[in-house]
Design a protein around this motif. Structure first.
Motif, PDB file in Angstrom:
ATOM      1  N   LEU A  94      10.828 -20.554 -49.324  1.00 49.98           N
ATOM      2  CA  LEU A  94      10.384 -21.284 -48.136  1.00 49.98           C
ATOM      3  C   LEU A  94       9.966 -20.285 -47.052  1.00 49.98           C
ATOM      4  N   ALA A  95      10.743 -19.237 -46.876  1.00 47.36           N
ATOM      5  CA  ALA A  95      10.397 -18.206 -45.890  1.00 47.36           C
ATOM      6  C   ALA A  95       9.051 -17.570 -46.226  1.00 47.36           C
ATOM      7  N   ALA A  96       8.821 -17.312 -47.497  1.00 50.45           N
ATOM      8  CA  ALA A  96       7.550 -16.710 -47.912  1.00 50.45           C
ATOM      9  C   ALA A  96       6.378 -17.624 -47.565  1.00 50.45           C
ATOM     10  N   GLU A  97       6.566 -18.924 -47.710  1.00 50.17           N
ATOM     11  CA  GLU A  97       5.505 -19.879 -47.380  1.00 50.17           C
ATOM     12  C   GLU A  97       5.244 -19.947 -45.876  1.00 50.17           C
ATOM     13  N   GLN A 131       6.759 -16.593 -37.362  1.00 51.42           N
ATOM     14  CA  GLN A 131       8.121 -16.113 -37.100  1.00 51.42           C
ATOM     15  C   GLN A 131       9.079 -17.216 -37.540  1.00 51.42           C
ATOM     16  N   LEU A 132      10.152 -16.840 -38.214  1.00 45.43           N
ATOM     17  CA  LEU A 132      11.095 -17.810 -38.756  1.00 45.43           C
ATOM     18  C   LEU A 132      12.492 -17.537 -38.211  1.00 45.43           C
ATOM     19  N   VAL A 133      13.119 -18.584 -37.701  1.00 42.13           N
ATOM     20  CA  VAL A 133      14.511 -18.526 -37.260  1.00 42.13           C
ATOM     21  C   VAL A 133      15.275 -19.532 -38.108  1.00 42.13           C
ATOM     22  N   THR A 134      16.371 -19.087 -38.714  1.00 36.69           N
ATOM     23  CA  THR A 134      17.181 -19.974 -39.541  1.00 36.69           C
ATOM     24  C   THR A 134      18.554 -20.158 -38.901  1.00 36.69           C
ATOM     25  N   LEU A 135      18.947 -21.405 -38.721  1.00 36.95           N
ATOM     26  CA  LEU A 135      20.281 -21.756 -38.224  1.00 36.95           C
ATOM     27  C   LEU A 135      21.040 -22.336 -39.404  1.00 36.95           C
ATOM     28  N   PRO A 163       0.991 -15.595 -36.633  1.00 42.50           N
ATOM     29  CA  PRO A 163       2.134 -14.830 -36.125  1.00 42.50           C
ATOM     30  C   PRO A 163       2.678 -15.390 -34.810  1.00 42.50           C
ATOM     31  N   ARG A 164       1.895 -16.215 -34.127  1.00 46.27           N
ATOM     32  CA  ARG A 164       2.345 -16.801 -32.865  1.00 46.27           C
ATOM     33  C   ARG A 164       3.139 -18.092 -33.069  1.00 46.27           C
ATOM     34  N   THR A 165       3.249 -18.556 -34.285  1.00 44.70           N
ATOM     35  CA  THR A 165       3.971 -19.794 -34.582  1.00 44.70           C
ATOM     36  C   THR A 165       5.437 -19.486 -34.842  1.00 44.70           C
ATOM     37  N   LEU A 166       6.313 -20.287 -34.261  1.00 49.33           N
ATOM     38  CA  LEU A 166       7.749 -20.156 -34.489  1.00 49.33           C
ATOM     39  C   LEU A 166       8.210 -21.335 -35.343  1.00 49.33           C
ATOM     40  N   VAL A 167       8.818 -21.039 -36.488  1.00 53.73           N
ATOM     41  CA  VAL A 167       9.375 -22.060 -37.377  1.00 53.73           C
ATOM     42  C   VAL A 167      10.886 -21.984 -37.260  1.00 53.73           C
ATOM     43  N   ILE A 168      11.517 -23.099 -36.927  1.00 57.80           N
ATOM     44  CA  ILE A 168      12.974 -23.164 -36.839  1.00 57.80           C
ATOM     45  C   ILE A 168      13.462 -23.987 -38.015  1.00 57.80           C
ATOM     46  N   CYS A 169      14.307 -23.376 -38.828  1.00 59.57           N
ATOM     47  CA  CYS A 169      14.807 -24.016 -40.044  1.00 59.57           C
ATOM     48  C   CYS A 169      16.320 -24.199 -39.918  1.00 59.57           C
ATOM     49  N   CYS A 170      16.775 -25.428 -40.033  1.00 63.04           N
ATOM     50  CA  CYS A 170      18.206 -25.739 -39.975  1.00 63.04           C
ATOM     51  C   CYS A 170      18.703 -25.988 -41.395  1.00 63.04           C
ATOM     52  N   ILE A 171      19.678 -25.191 -41.811  1.00 64.62           N
ATOM     53  CA  ILE A 171      20.206 -25.250 -43.175  1.00 64.62           C
ATOM     54  C   ILE A 171      21.676 -25.657 -43.108  1.00 64.62           C
ATOM     55  N   SER A 172      22.076 -26.560 -44.001  1.00 64.25           N
ATOM     56  CA  SER A 172      23.490 -26.943 -44.053  1.00 64.25           C
ATOM     57  C   SER A 172      23.873 -27.278 -45.482  1.00 64.25           C
ATOM     58  N   THR A 191      15.536 -19.553 -47.075  1.00 65.39           N
ATOM     59  CA  THR A 191      14.901 -18.654 -46.114  1.00 65.39           C
ATOM     60  C   THR A 191      15.433 -17.219 -46.169  1.00 65.39           C
ATOM     61  N   VAL A 192      16.192 -16.899 -47.210  1.00 61.96           N
ATOM     62  CA  VAL A 192      16.716 -15.526 -47.355  1.00 61.96           C
ATOM     63  C   VAL A 192      16.452 -15.041 -48.769  1.00 61.96           C
ATOM     64  N   PRO A 193      16.353 -13.713 -48.956  1.00 62.49           N
ATOM     65  CA  PRO A 193      16.089 -13.178 -50.298  1.00 62.49           C
ATOM     66  C   PRO A 193      17.192 -13.567 -51.287  1.00 62.49           C
ATOM     67  N   ASP A 194      16.814 -13.745 -52.519  1.00 66.03           N
ATOM     68  CA  ASP A 194      17.726 -14.083 -53.608  1.00 66.03           C
ATOM     69  C   ASP A 194      18.423 -12.818 -54.094  1.00 66.03           C
ATOM     70  N   SER A 195      19.742 -12.767 -53.973  1.00 69.02           N
ATOM     71  CA  SER A 195      20.483 -11.577 -54.416  1.00 69.02           C
ATOM     72  C   SER A 195      21.082 -11.738 -55.812  1.00 69.02           C
TER      73      SER A 195
END
Length: 99
Positions: free
Chosen positions: A62-65, A70-74, A2-11, A92-96
């Motif tokens: 990917l978010a589930a993994e 903590q996950l931040v997505t840009l 829980p102390r790890t921050l994952v930053i994910c850049c999506i384009s 990194t977001v739920p499938d709608s």
């Protein structure tokens, strides 16, 4: 942790670059499906719905993994209306989608 921050850049184009077929599908089969989809004239939104079903990291998986980190997505969108679950197939977001 829980102390790890994952930053994910999506384009845009992320679906093509982030590829991990489900275990029951070979990479060659996935490449064939993608070629057929691209040649079909299908819209990118519909193609990404199919890709989410065939690959392991898309559709929020990917978010589930990353859990429990903590996950931040840009996100830099190339999809009209900016639907986060369709940009790069929404790793990194739920499938709608419903199909």
């Amino acid at each position: 942790s829980p102390r790890t921050l994952v930053i994910c850049c999506i384009s845009g184009g992320g679906s093509a670059l982030f590829c991990l077929p489900n275990p029951s599908i070979s990479l060659q089969d996935l490449q064939t499906v993608n070629s057929i989809l691209l040649a079909s004239g299908m819209g990118i939104q519909d193609m990404n719905v199919i890709r989410k079903r065939l690959e392991q990291g898309k559709g929020g998986r990917l978010a589930a993994e990353c859990y429990p980190s903590q996950l931040v997505t840009l996100v830099l969108s190339d999809v009209l209306g900016d639907p986060l679950d369709l940009i790069a197939s929404g790793p990194t977001v739920p499938d709608s989608s419903s199909w």
